[in-house]
Design a protein around this motif. Structure first.
Motif, PDB file in Angstrom:
ATOM      1  N   THR A 215      27.180  16.301  22.023  1.00  0.00           N
ATOM      2  CA  THR A 215      27.232  16.710  23.432  1.00  0.00           C
ATOM      3  C   THR A 215      28.265  15.910  24.236  1.00  0.00           C
ATOM      4  OG1 THR A 215      24.902  17.250  23.226  1.00  0.00           O
ATOM      5  CG2 THR A 215      25.782  17.194  25.450  1.00  0.00           C
ATOM      6  N   ARG A 216      28.477  14.665  23.840  1.00  0.00           N
ATOM      7  CA  ARG A 216      29.466  13.837  24.526  1.00  0.00           C
ATOM      8  C   ARG A 216      30.853  14.470  24.425  1.00  0.00           C
ATOM      9  NH1 ARG A 216      29.528   8.899  21.661  1.00  0.00           N
ATOM     10  NH2 ARG A 216      27.374   8.528  22.257  1.00  0.00           N
ATOM     11  N   GLU A 217      31.149  15.032  23.265  1.00  0.00           N
ATOM     12  CA  GLU A 217      32.471  15.637  23.045  1.00  0.00           C
ATOM     13  C   GLU A 217      32.523  17.103  23.444  1.00  0.00           C
ATOM     14  OE1 GLU A 217      35.175  13.955  21.979  1.00  0.00           O
ATOM     15  OE2 GLU A 217      33.932  12.148  22.071  1.00  0.00           O
ATOM     16  N   LEU A 218      31.411  17.789  23.224  1.00  0.00           N
ATOM     17  CA  LEU A 218      31.353  19.226  23.511  1.00  0.00           C
ATOM     18  C   LEU A 218      30.059  19.494  24.291  1.00  0.00           C
ATOM     19  CD1 LEU A 218      32.230  20.410  19.879  1.00  0.00           C
ATOM     20  CD2 LEU A 218      33.736  20.678  21.857  1.00  0.00           C
ATOM     21  N   PRO A 219      30.162  19.486  25.635  1.00  0.00           N
ATOM     22  CA  PRO A 219      28.969  19.510  26.487  1.00  0.00           C
ATOM     23  C   PRO A 219      27.995  20.674  26.219  1.00  0.00           C
ATOM     24  CG  PRO A 219      30.914  19.016  27.779  1.00  0.00           C
ATOM     25  CD  PRO A 219      31.395  19.352  26.409  1.00  0.00           C
ATOM     26  N   ASP A 220      28.486  21.832  25.774  1.00  0.00           N
ATOM     27  CA  ASP A 220      27.574  22.966  25.553  1.00  0.00           C
ATOM     28  C   ASP A 220      27.058  23.061  24.118  1.00  0.00           C
ATOM     29  OD1 ASP A 220      27.834  23.733  28.194  1.00  0.00           O
ATOM     30  OD2 ASP A 220      29.668  24.863  27.755  1.00  0.00           O
ATOM     31  N   ALA A 221      27.460  22.121  23.285  1.00  0.00           N
ATOM     32  CA  ALA A 221      27.044  22.151  21.881  1.00  0.00           C
ATOM     33  C   ALA A 221      25.865  21.171  21.668  1.00  0.00           C
ATOM     34  CB  ALA A 221      28.220  21.772  20.999  1.00  0.00           C
ATOM     35  N   PRO A 222      25.057  21.324  20.655  1.00  0.00           N
ATOM     36  CA  PRO A 222      25.102  22.410  19.676  1.00  0.00           C
ATOM     37  C   PRO A 222      24.558  23.718  20.257  1.00  0.00           C
ATOM     38  CG  PRO A 222      23.223  20.977  19.243  1.00  0.00           C
ATOM     39  CD  PRO A 222      23.985  20.350  20.364  1.00  0.00           C
ATOM     40  N   GLN A 223      25.221  24.817  19.903  1.00  0.00           N
ATOM     41  CA  GLN A 223      24.778  26.122  20.391  1.00  0.00           C
ATOM     42  C   GLN A 223      23.472  26.545  19.726  1.00  0.00           C
ATOM     43  OE1 GLN A 223      27.958  25.302  20.150  1.00  0.00           O
ATOM     44  NE2 GLN A 223      28.506  25.730  22.268  1.00  0.00           N
ATOM     45  N   GLU A 224      23.248  26.093  18.496  1.00  0.00           N
ATOM     46  CA  GLU A 224      21.995  26.402  17.800  1.00  0.00           C
ATOM     47  C   GLU A 224      21.493  25.174  17.045  1.00  0.00           C
ATOM     48  OE1 GLU A 224      20.369  29.266  17.884  1.00  0.00           O
ATOM     49  OE2 GLU A 224      21.869  30.811  18.379  1.00  0.00           O
ATOM     50  N   VAL A 225      20.190  24.964  17.089  1.00  0.00           N
ATOM     51  CA  VAL A 225      19.526  24.027  16.181  1.00  0.00           C
ATOM     52  C   VAL A 225      18.617  24.900  15.318  1.00  0.00           C
ATOM     53  CG1 VAL A 225      17.998  22.043  15.936  1.00  0.00           C
ATOM     54  CG2 VAL A 225      19.592  22.150  17.866  1.00  0.00           C
TER      55      VAL A 225
END
Ligand code: GDP
Length: 304
Positions: A215-225
């Motif tokens: 999330t630090r690098e890609l705020p909307d990720a992870p898109q799925e767990v």
């Protein structure tokens, strides 16, 4: 070839064929008919409580439509089953979510042996065929052989795998993978993790750390767990799912090994008891044996 032609043979035998037999011997909508219907649901591993509830809902549907003859009753039941198989009735919930721009990240969780790594391999194959640039991250650094197995899948489907040596920090592997995904414009990053339910606090911390790094690098990720569950373990899979829901924010289920079980009814139990959508189903060990879960086709697959 239909979507579920192969892989549901066993479930078809206990579930579809039995329901078909029930319809074939249909005389009237009476208590006996619904008792047998309930019995069939229980045998398909829908789970007792869910079976009773579903049987009641089916009875209600038959009454509502004033269905009396064989044709009308079977149609009412099959259509209602399709509706029940849909996660909360919303089709889009069954679909995988992707980032509108930049890398999409899917995190895979689940205990050893349920089929996480295999699912990642199959999905990598699918996405690659769709023209996507796919990266894998071997963040199950705990289980002996897990890294090698993912690297092997990477070779087989010809996608890159980020890995370190056994025992290294899984979050460090994920950090490297996310960096690379961003820098080299990957479309999808699939992350394998170790699912040690034996120590829930450790697992929770590990998954939280991995999620933070992403999330630090890609705020909307992870898109799925995505939680992988082995369908052949039946009701045990439900217990596992409840435990995983406590330690991480699961967004959907991958139900593996449906080809190896007569318990196709487990999909209904997941929706009813966990309120989580089944997003993917595994129907074999090969690259192509992964399907999106589509309730209508699935139910008709059972009745073929
Ligand atoms: P992991 O420990 O969760 O990563 O599980 P693996 O991916 O290593 O899978 C464990 C075993 O289950 C392997 O032998 C796989 O080939 C097998 N497997 C995985 N998915 C399926 C499936 O959908 N059907 C069948 N029949 N076998 C599967």
């Amino acid at each position: 070839e239909k979507k579920y032609d192969r892989g549901l043979e066993k479930s078809r035998k206990t579930f579809g064929d039995k329901l078909n037999a029930l319809f074939a011997n249909f005389r009237s909508v009476d208590e006996e008919f619904f008792d047998e219907l309930e019995e069939t649901l229980i045998e398909a591993d829908v789970g007792f409580e869910t079976a009773v509830r579903i049987s009641d809902e089916l009875k209600e549907e038959v009454k509502l439509r004033n269905a009396k003859d064989k044709q009308a009753v079977s149609q009412a039941i099959i259509e209602k089953l399709v509706a029940l198989y849909e996660a909360e009735g919303k089709r889009e919930e069954n679909a995988l979510h992707f980032a509108p721009a930049g890398p999409t990240v899917f995190l895979f969780v689940g205990v050893n042996g349920v089929g996480k790594t295999t699912t990642i391999g199959k999905l990598a194959h699918r996405f690659k065929n769709e023209g996507k640039k796919v990266l894998l991250a071997a963040a199950d650094t705990f289980r002996a052989g897990a890294i090698e197995q993912l690297v092997e899948w990477g070779k087989r489907v010809d996608v890159a795998v980020v890995h370190k040596k056994e025992g290294s920090d899984p979050a460090a592997v994920v950090f490297d993978a996310v960096q690379r995904a961003k820098e080299e414009d990957y479309d999808v990053l699939l992350v394998d993790t170790a699912g040690r339910l034996q120590n829930k606090v450790n697992l929770m911390n590990e998954l939280a750390k991995i999620a933070r790094v992403i999330t630090r690098e890609l705020p909307d990720a992870p898109q799925e767990v995505l939680l992988a569950l082995d369908a052949t373990t039946g009701q045990n899979a439900l217990t596992q799912a409840k435990q995983f829901k406590e330690v991480t924010n699961v967004t959907g289920i991958v139900l593996t090994k449906l080809d190896g079980t007569a318990r196709g009814g487990i999909v209904l139990a997941i929706r009813n008891e966990l309120h989580l959508p089944v997003k993917l189903v595994g129907l074999g060990e090969q690259m192509d044996d992964l399907r999106d879960f589509e309730p209508e086709e699935f139910v008709y697959g059972l009745f073929k």
